[in-house]
Design a protein around this motif. Structure first.
Motif, short mmCIF file in Angstrom:
data_model
loop_
_atom_site.label_atom_id
_atom_site.label_comp_id
_atom_site.label_asym_id
_atom_site.label_seq_id
_atom_site.Cartn_x
_atom_site.Cartn_y
_atom_site.Cartn_z
N GLY A 459 -38.08 35.48 165.42
CA GLY A 459 -38.50 36.79 164.96
C GLY A 459 -37.33 37.72 165.18
O GLY A 459 -36.80 37.78 166.28
N CYS A 461 -36.18 41.02 162.70
CA CYS A 461 -36.43 42.42 162.32
C CYS A 461 -37.87 42.83 162.59
O CYS A 461 -38.15 43.98 162.89
CB CYS A 461 -36.11 42.63 160.85
SG CYS A 461 -37.30 41.86 159.75
N VAL A 465 -38.04 42.06 156.56
CA VAL A 465 -36.85 42.17 155.72
C VAL A 465 -35.78 41.12 155.99
O VAL A 465 -35.01 40.78 155.11
CB VAL A 465 -36.19 43.57 155.80
CG1 VAL A 465 -37.03 44.62 155.12
CG2 VAL A 465 -35.89 43.95 157.21
#
Ligand code: FES
Length: 512
Positions: A459, A461, A465
Motif C-alpha cells: 500500500g 498512496c 493513484v
C-alpha cells in the motif's frame, strides 16, 4: 540470362528467405509484446526491427510469386498465383500459401495504419500473423521442391521449433502477467508505509541512494540526482516509470523519472513544492542536500510508452517529468510534438532546454503571457498520433474530451473524485492462496483489512493513484474507485485496487 531456370532458383530462394524472415518477425514481435528482453530493449527500435522484418517478408513473398509466374517450368498464371484453388498443381498447399500472403498483407497494412485504427482491432488483426506463419509452414513443407534434402529438413525443424517455443512463451507469459494498459496513473503522492509484498505487481526493489545533486529546475521546482550507494548500474527502466522516496519522517513520495532511460548510473527526478504539501515536497525543498542517503524503491511503471510511429505529448506544469523521459528515449527520426503549458515560463521546468534542443517540435504556453486561453482542440485536431498527457486534471480531461480513448494515455497526479454506486454493506473477502476469509465492514477499507490479516499486499498512496496495491480478482464484482487505469481495462485484467475500491454484493474472492 544464360541459366534457363534462373527464375525457378529465385522463386525457391525467396520462398525460403520469406519463411525465415517471417519466423524472425513473429519471434521478434513476441519479444516485443512479452518484454522478455526488457533489460536491453528500447521500444522504438524493437518496433522498427519487427516492422522491417515483416516488410521484408512481404517483399520476399512478392518476389516468390512474381518469379513463379516468370518461370517456364510451372508456368503459373496471375490468377493461379493470386486465387486459391485456381491451379491444379498441389492445389491445397498452394491455396494455403496464397491465404498466408493475404493475411500478411492485412497485418502489414494495418501496421502502417496503426495510428488510424482502433487499438483492439489492430491487435486482433495482428494476431493473424500466427495463423499466417502456420499456413506458410504448411505450404513450405508440402510444396517445397527441396523437402527431401537434409538441409531443408534441418532448416524446417529449426524454424518450426523456434516459432513453437516462442508462441508457448507468449501464451505462458500472457496468462501469468496481465499486460499493463497505457491509461494509467500516479506520481508524487503522500503515503504511509507498508512492508508487505504484492502478488500481482512486480515487487519493487529497494536500495540506498545518495543525493548527488539538488538544484533549481524552475521556480518552485528542484532537480534532484540520486546515485546508488557504492556506485554500480541501476535497473533498466522505461519512460513513464516512477520511484518512491522513503523520507526520514516515514513518509513516502513517488516521483516520475525524468532523465534519459539509457543512463543507468543515476535517477533524475524533479520535485515541485506544492502549496498544500503534507510534508513531502516541503521537506525535500527545505532539507534535502547533496550527500544525504535515502531509501528508494522502484522503478515501477504504470504509464508506459507504447511503440507508435507518431506521438503528441501534452504536459502541464510538473507533468513534464515523465514526458521528458519519453522524449529522451525516442530515436531522432521518430515523429513527435510536445505542447507544454504552465503558469509562467519561470515555473516550467526544462522549458528552455527542450525549446533549445527541439525548436521545431516544442510549443510552449505560459498563461501569464497569453492573450488567448490554451486551445486544446487546435492542438489535437487532425492528429492521428498517440497522445500522452500528464498534468492537472483539468488539462487531461480537456484533452481526453477530444482524443479517442484508444489513442489517449494519461498519468494523474491526484485521484479522481469517484462515488461508489454500490450499497454500503459488509463484504466477505476470501483470499484464495492464503485460504483466509474475513469481513470488511460497510465503512471499512479492504486494503487495511488485508494488512490486518497479515496478507502480502503493498500500500503506498492509499488514494487509488499509484497502483502499488493491485490485486487479482478471482470472483465477485469490484466497484472500482481508483484513478490508476480505466475500468474496462481493470475488468479485462480482473484486477482491483483495494485501497479505495469496494465490491458489489457481499462476496469477493482475491488471488492472494
Ligand atoms: S495504494 Fe496506491 S493505488 Fe492503492
Amino acid at each position: 540470362m544464360n541459366e534457363p531456370h534462373i527464375w525457378w532458383y529465385i522463386t525457391r530462394a525467396s520462398a525460403l528467405i520469406a519463411w525465415a524472415l517471417m519466423t524472425l518477425s513473429v519471434v521478434w514481435g513476441i519479444l516485443l509484446s512479452t518484454r522478455v528482453m526488457r533489460r536491453i530493449d528500447n521500444p522504438a527500435w524493437l518496433q522498427d526491427l519487427h516492422r522491417y522484418l515483416g516488410g521484408m517478408t512481404l517483399v520476399m513473398v512478392a518476389l516468390h510469386m512474381v518469379t513463379l509466374m516468370l518461370d517456364g517450368w510451372l508456368q503459373f498464371s496471375l490468377a493461379e498465383t493470386l486465387v486459391p484453388f485456381a491451379t491444379d498443381f498441389k492445389a491445397l498447399p498452394v491455396a494455403l500459401g496464397i491465404l498466408a500472403f493475404y493475411l500478411l498483407v492485412a497485418v502489414q497494412g494495418s501496421s502502417l495504419m496503426m495510428n488510424r485504427l482502433p487499438r483492439r482491432f489492430w491487435k486482433g488483426l495482428h494476431y493473424s500473423s500466427y495463423a499466417a506463419l502456420v499456413l506458410v509452414s504448411m505450404h513450405a513443407g508440402w510444396t517445397g521442391t527441396d523437402v527431401s534434402a537434409w538441409w531443408y529438413r534441418v532448416l524446417a525443424i529449426v524454424l518450426i521449433s523456434v516459432a513453437t517455443i516462442s508462441v508457448i512463451v507468449r501464451i505462458i507469459t500472457s496468462t501469468r502477467t496481465p499486460s499493463r494498459p497505457a491509461i494509467a496513473a500516479a506520481t508524487k503522492k503522500p503515503v504511509v508505509t507498508s512492508s508487505a509484498t504484492t502478488p500481482v505487481a512486480t515487487r519493487p526493489t529497494s536500495r540506498t541512494m545518495v543525493v548527488a545533486r539538488v538544484e533549481p529546475a524552475a521556480e518552485g521546482v528542484l532537480s534532484i540526482r540520486l546515485l546508488p550507494l557504492g556506485g554500480g548500474q541501476l535497473p533498466v527502466w522505461q519512460p513513464g516509470a516512477h520511484i518512491t522516496l522513503h523520507l526520514p519522517s516515514g513518509l513516502e513520495r513517488q516521483y516520475s523519472l525524468c532523465g534519459d532511460p539509457a543512463e543507468r548510473t543515476h535517477f533524475d527526478i524533479a520535485v515541485l513544492k506544492t502549496a498544500n504539501s503534507e510534508g513531502g515536497s516541503e521537506w525535500i525543498h527545505s532539507s534535502m542536500s547533496p550527500g544525504m542517503t535515502l531509501e528508494v524503491t522502484g522503478p515501477l511503471n504504470h504509464f508506459e510508452l507504447e511503440p507508435a510511429s507518431e506521438y503528441l505529448f501534452i504536459a502541464g506544469g510538473i507533468g513534464i517529468t515523465p514526458i521528458k523521459a519519453m522524449i529522451e528515449s525516442l530515436p531522432e527520426r521518430r515523429q513527435w510534438k510536445l505542447m507544454y503549458a504552465g503558469r509562467s515560463q519561470a515555473t516550467m521546468a526544462f522549458r528552455d532546454e527542450l525549446v533549445e534542443r527541439y525548436p521545431e517540435r516544442v510549443v510552449t504556453y505560459a498563461s501569464d503571457e497569453a492573450t488567448q486561453p490554451l486551445d486544446i482542440y487546435a492542438a489535437v485536431a487532425g492528429s492521428t498520433a498517440q497522445v500522452y498527457c500528464c498534468g492537472p486534471e483539468s488539462l487531461m480531461s480537456a484533452v481526453a474530451s477530444f482524443v479517442p480513448a484508444e489513442r489517449m494515455h494519461c498519468e494523474r497526479f491526484v485521484p479522481l473524485v469517484r462515488e461508489s454506486r454500490a450499497p454500503a454493506e459488509d463484504i466477505t473477502v476470501n483470499c484464495r492462496k492464503s485460504k483466509k476469509s474475513f469481513v470488511v465492514p460497510a465503512e471499512g477499507n479492504i486494503l487495511e483489512s488485508l494488512e490486518q490479516n497479515g496478507l502480502p499486499v503493498l500500500g503506498s498512496c492509499r488514494k487509488g493513484v499509484c497502483g502499488s496495491c493491485e490485486v487479482r480478482v478471482v470472483e465477485g464484482h469490484p466497484v472500482h474507485l481508483d484513478s490508476v487505469m480505466d475500468d474496462a481495462e481493470k475488468e479485462k485484467l480482473r484486477i482491483m485496487y483495494p485501497c479505495v475500491s469496494r465490491a458489489e454484493g457481499t462476496q469477493l474472492t482475491l488471488d492472494i
